[in-house]
Design a protein around this motif. Sequence first.
Motif: not given
Length: 276
Positions: A128-134, A142-145, A155-159
């Motif tokens: 369920t990783f997501d970056v809604p502020q993008f 970002a969600r796909s990677m 690693l997710q935060q580095k991305l």
Amino acid sequence: MCRRSLTLTQVDSTNLSSLSLNWQPTLLIQQPTLSASTQRLLSAVRYRKIHILRKGRLQGMFCAVATFTDIADVRGHKTSSGIHVPMGPAFREPEHLSDSQEEKIAETLQAKLLGYRLTSHRKVVRSTFDVPQFSLKMRELARSMGRCTPESPELQQKLVHVLSQQDAEINSERRTDLNTILVEVVLAGCHEASQQHLYIGDITRDAMALLEDRGERRHVEAREVGARLRVLGLSTEPRDSKGFRLRLSPLVRVRVHELAYSLVAPTIESGAVSKH
């Protein structure tokens, strides 16, 4: 280090579309510049269900792509379909490996990649990783990677950190993109209940005013505005005493809203305009 890697150069949209990608390779493209049409095609192939029409037949074009080009070309062709990694000249000569050494490394890594794919596929699908502020397009990337490493929050935060600057640059460019500006101007007219049409001259004037408000002084010709509107699917009516005009019919209003969402117009993304 890539799954089914294929190193290419002298790539353009024509010869790339003739390449069979049914085995879904990873295209590693190294050449000084890429044309805008090639950039668009490479951006599209990351979608699983993309097809192109070639000699009367549909051809699948889904694969991963990494490109290495000159800095000038990267700056001239911004895209949100990948991560931009600036690479300066090396300070020391890279270690040269024999063919057998390269083959041994590749075999080891390919086995590890396949093993990770087999053990992690279900976790990746359920992530369920997501970056809604993008912005919308960068959020999709970002969600796909990010979902490829479901058990590595670090690693997710580095991305997210790597993509943040790129997202800010894309947002800045989008705010002064002329197509987006024109759609925003027409969109504002669509939300005036008494407004039945907009003259191209008025759209041109308001577009330049909006550009200047966003920090870019730019002269825009009415002829260019009319041509861009037609490309966007907004055809003008025959000229009258005041010039060419765009009639704000119900179908045109729907089309303008679709364009605003497709182009991720700032007024849409900020919530300044409601969706119809």
